[in-house]
Motif scaffolding. Structure first.
Motif, PDB file in Angstrom:
ATOM      1  N   GLU A   3     -14.602  34.435 -69.395  1.00  0.00           N
ATOM      2  CA  GLU A   3     -14.537  33.410 -70.434  1.00  0.00           C
ATOM      3  C   GLU A   3     -14.866  32.074 -69.795  1.00  0.00           C
ATOM      4  O   GLU A   3     -15.006  31.986 -68.562  1.00  0.00           O
ATOM      5  CB  GLU A   3     -13.128  33.367 -71.026  1.00  0.00           C
ATOM      6  N   ASP A   4     -15.012  31.052 -70.568  1.00  0.00           N
ATOM      7  CA  ASP A   4     -15.163  29.708 -70.015  1.00  0.00           C
ATOM      8  C   ASP A   4     -13.869  29.319 -69.310  1.00  0.00           C
ATOM      9  O   ASP A   4     -12.771  29.437 -69.889  1.00  0.00           O
ATOM     10  CB  ASP A   4     -15.450  28.698 -71.123  1.00  0.00           C
ATOM     11  N   ILE A   5     -13.970  28.893 -68.069  1.00  0.00           N
ATOM     12  CA  ILE A   5     -12.770  28.568 -67.300  1.00  0.00           C
ATOM     13  C   ILE A   5     -12.968  27.261 -66.536  1.00  0.00           C
ATOM     14  O   ILE A   5     -14.090  26.798 -66.354  1.00  0.00           O
ATOM     15  CB  ILE A   5     -12.404  29.683 -66.294  1.00  0.00           C
ATOM     16  N   LYS A  23      -9.149  36.515 -65.964  1.00  0.00           N
ATOM     17  CA  LYS A  23     -10.195  35.511 -66.138  1.00  0.00           C
ATOM     18  C   LYS A  23     -11.538  35.920 -65.552  1.00  0.00           C
ATOM     19  O   LYS A  23     -12.569  35.334 -65.886  1.00  0.00           O
ATOM     20  CB  LYS A  23      -9.752  34.187 -65.525  1.00  0.00           C
ATOM     21  N   MET A  58      -9.926  26.358 -73.203  1.00  0.00           N
ATOM     22  CA  MET A  58     -10.490  26.512 -71.860  1.00  0.00           C
ATOM     23  C   MET A  58      -9.380  26.879 -70.892  1.00  0.00           C
ATOM     24  O   MET A  58      -8.410  26.161 -70.747  1.00  0.00           O
ATOM     25  CB  MET A  58     -11.141  25.196 -71.414  1.00  0.00           C
ATOM     26  N   GLU A 109     -20.998  33.641 -65.782  1.00  0.00           N
ATOM     27  CA  GLU A 109     -21.535  33.143 -64.518  1.00  0.00           C
ATOM     28  C   GLU A 109     -20.899  33.894 -63.353  1.00  0.00           C
ATOM     29  O   GLU A 109     -19.716  34.243 -63.370  1.00  0.00           O
ATOM     30  CB  GLU A 109     -21.297  31.635 -64.385  1.00  0.00           C
ATOM     31  N   GLN A 154     -16.133  23.168 -64.522  1.00  0.00           N
ATOM     32  CA  GLN A 154     -16.233  24.068 -65.656  1.00  0.00           C
ATOM     33  C   GLN A 154     -17.230  25.178 -65.345  1.00  0.00           C
ATOM     34  O   GLN A 154     -18.349  24.918 -64.900  1.00  0.00           O
ATOM     35  CB  GLN A 154     -16.687  23.309 -66.901  1.00  0.00           C
ATOM     36  N   ILE A 155     -16.788  26.418 -65.566  1.00  0.00           N
ATOM     37  CA  ILE A 155     -17.625  27.594 -65.338  1.00  0.00           C
ATOM     38  C   ILE A 155     -17.754  28.343 -66.651  1.00  0.00           C
ATOM     39  O   ILE A 155     -16.763  28.598 -67.338  1.00  0.00           O
ATOM     40  CB  ILE A 155     -17.026  28.483 -64.243  1.00  0.00           C
ATOM     41  N   LYS A 156     -18.979  28.685 -66.993  1.00  0.00           N
ATOM     42  CA  LYS A 156     -19.252  29.331 -68.262  1.00  0.00           C
ATOM     43  C   LYS A 156     -19.055  30.845 -68.167  1.00  0.00           C
ATOM     44  O   LYS A 156     -19.236  31.451 -67.117  1.00  0.00           O
ATOM     45  CB  LYS A 156     -20.685  29.033 -68.713  1.00  0.00           C
ATOM     46  N   LYS A 157     -18.710  31.437 -69.293  1.00  0.00           N
ATOM     47  CA  LYS A 157     -18.571  32.891 -69.380  1.00  0.00           C
ATOM     48  C   LYS A 157     -19.851  33.571 -68.884  1.00  0.00           C
ATOM     49  O   LYS A 157     -20.959  33.189 -69.241  1.00  0.00           O
ATOM     50  CB  LYS A 157     -18.305  33.286 -70.832  1.00  0.00           C
ATOM     51  N   ALA A 192     -17.164  35.421 -64.569  1.00  0.00           N
ATOM     52  CA  ALA A 192     -16.200  34.799 -65.472  1.00  0.00           C
ATOM     53  C   ALA A 192     -16.149  35.568 -66.793  1.00  0.00           C
ATOM     54  O   ALA A 192     -17.178  35.806 -67.414  1.00  0.00           O
ATOM     55  CB  ALA A 192     -16.580  33.340 -65.721  1.00  0.00           C
ATOM     56  N   SER A 205      -7.547  27.457 -67.281  1.00  0.00           N
ATOM     57  CA  SER A 205      -7.567  26.784 -65.984  1.00  0.00           C
ATOM     58  C   SER A 205      -7.000  27.710 -64.929  1.00  0.00           C
ATOM     59  O   SER A 205      -6.205  28.592 -65.216  1.00  0.00           O
ATOM     60  CB  SER A 205      -6.741  25.499 -66.042  1.00  0.00           C
TER      61      SER A 205
END
Length: 482
Positions: free
Chosen positions: A359-361, A88, A1, A376, A371-374, A357, A3
């Motif tokens: 990727e998941d970040i 990202k 993940m 979004e 947490q933000i999903k790929k 996004a 950051s």
């Protein structure tokens, strides 16, 4: 993940907020945003409700223009910069947010502003515009000074008329268009082309039909829902601006020959180059400058006569020492420089940034991480980032000397009007405005030229769709020479 920064000990929190029921939730948020609350109160009320500056909400235009109006709003100076990390986030087709106007407005091309940094065409087009601006730097001062002189003459003539007032927006619209056309078209006077004096009007028409779903006309409340239905149910078709765009295309095609040759040498097809040049000259440059100058003068005007005297003293002293207006001299004017940055901080002309996004970040705010999903959609409301009271003292006030000295310069990384920090530079690998440094220079020179001519001024203003509408009511000619 991944950051967004090195701080990893912030508590991970579920992103608060709701999108509501399909269709009805986005409509409610849209009406609150435009009509019931207004954009600042819309976001502030959600911050207070959820005790968070990272929230889920819907953004206009919503149904039926936008297929998915859901965003994660970033409303502070810490979370906002993720929008500039192109490793990202993705910027494909998100210039205008959750919808994209038809490519028929731009000759069928997805112009550079809509391209993601990972798309091959982006680097070529962005490099071309950076090179174009750099190769014309010797023209900046003489060309801009000429059009600004015409602008001030127009203002003085209007003040001498029966109305005894002068609309600054009209004057700077003409000046902004003339400067950009001459810069891109080998110093050709647009009045001597097929455009005549219609250039600004043609660009305004073309811009209107693309951006109308993102604005409100400020009509009486009784007409709110009628307006909402008319401009946000379906997108305006490009044929409504076809005749305006055709004239612009013909003018740039006929007069930007040297620039088009440079584009072809860079491997860009002539037709694609023309449409990108028109977009950059009209949407980015003209559209930005015509609103930036009134915004700048609004805040300078609100600063009052004392501030005007201080600006005039600095400007006239440096110009006298330099023997005229020079780029080096303008760079020495610390107050003028600070005022331009402060105007861009307190009222950014383009208040929104969007990205998806990759990727998941993990995104950090001042207090929490999220947490933000790929995939979004991220949305940044810049005025809340650049008026973050945990970064800026007296964040809601215009402080003319805020960016003077070492302490002030350290704050420049939080000035992000250009789609990137002021401390960074545009390049093919990012989405920062290729004309960032030029815009800063032009704003400074505008102030320099103004306060060489005048000691002070009086004005009125009204906030409208894209910034203030400024009316000059009096000008006091310069009482001292240099």
């Amino acid at each position: 993940m991944a950051s967004t920064n090195k701080i990893i000990n912030k508590p991970l929190r579920t992103i608060p907020g709701t999108y509501g029921l399909p269709f009805f939730g986005p409509i409610k948020d849209r009406h609150d945003y435009f009509y019931h609350q207004g954009r600042d109160t819309f976001f502030l009320s959600k911050i207070q409700k959820y005790n968070s500056t990272v929230i889920r909400t819907n953004m206009p235009p919503g149904p039926f223009i936008s297929s998915d109006p859901r965003v994660i709003a970033l409303l502070d100076a810490v979370s906002f910069p993720i929008l500039f990390d192109n490793s990202k986030v993705e910027k494909r087709n998100v210039l205008d947010g959750t919808f994209m106007p038809s490519t028929s407005f731009t000759g069928g091309y997805r112009v550079c502003a809509y391209l993601d940094t990972h798309e091959p065409a982006h680097a070529a087009l962005k490099s071309f515009f950076i090179s174009t601006i750099a190769s014309r730097k010797q023209l900046f001062l003489p060309l801009f000074r000429n059009v600004v002189a015409e602008c001030f003459t127009q203002i003085e003539n209007n003040l001498s008329s029966k109305t005894a007032t002068a609309n600054l927006n009209d004057a700077v619209s003409s000046a902004s268009f003339n400067f950009m056309f001459r810069l891109f078209c080998n110093n050709k006077d647009p009045a001597e082309t097929n455009l005549g004096s219609e250039g600004p009007k043609l660009f305004d028409t073309w811009l209107l039909f693309q951006l109308a779903p993102l604005a409100t006309l400020g009509l009486p409340k009784i007409f709110n829902y009628i307006e909402d239905f008319l401009i946000r149910t379906v997108p305006f078709p490009a044929f409504l601006a076809k005749s305006s765009y055709k004239k612009l295309y013909e003018a740039f095609s006929a007069n930007a020959g040297k620039l088009l040759e440079e584009a072809e040498k860079a491997g860009i097809e002539r037709s694609e180059a023309i449409h990108n040049i028109i977009f950059t000259a009209g949407f980015n440059a003209y559209g930005g400058l015509k609103n930036q100058f009134p915004t700048l003068m609004k805040w300078v005007g609100l600063g009052g006569e004392k501030l005007h005297k201080e600006i005039a003293a600095e400007v006239r002293s440096v110009v006298k020492e330099e023997g005229g207006i020079t780029i080096n001299g303008v760079e020495r004017m610390s107050l003028v420089k600070s005022i331009v940055y402060e105007a861009m901080r307190i009222e950014p002309v383009v208040p929104y940034q969007y990205a998806k996004a990759r990727e998941d970040i993990i995104v950090n705010s001042h207090d929490d991480s999220f947490q933000i999903k790929k995939g979004e959609m991220l949305f940044g409301y810049q005025p809340f980032a650049t008026k973050d009271s945990r970064i800026f003292e007296k964040a809601e006030e215009f402080v003319a000397r805020r960016f003077v000295g070492e302490e002030g310069e350290r704050l420049l990384k939080y000035v992000v009007w250009s789609n990137g920090p002021e401390t960074e530079q545009p390049g093919p690998e990012n989405k920062q405005c290729p004309g960032k440094n030029l815009v800063i220079l032009l704003c400074r020179v505008f102030l320099v030229e103004f306060f060489l001519r005048y000691d002070t001024f009086e004005f009125t203003y009204k906030d409208i769709v894209l910034g203030p509408n400024v009316t000059i009511t009096s000008l006091t000619k310069a009482s001292s020479t240099f």
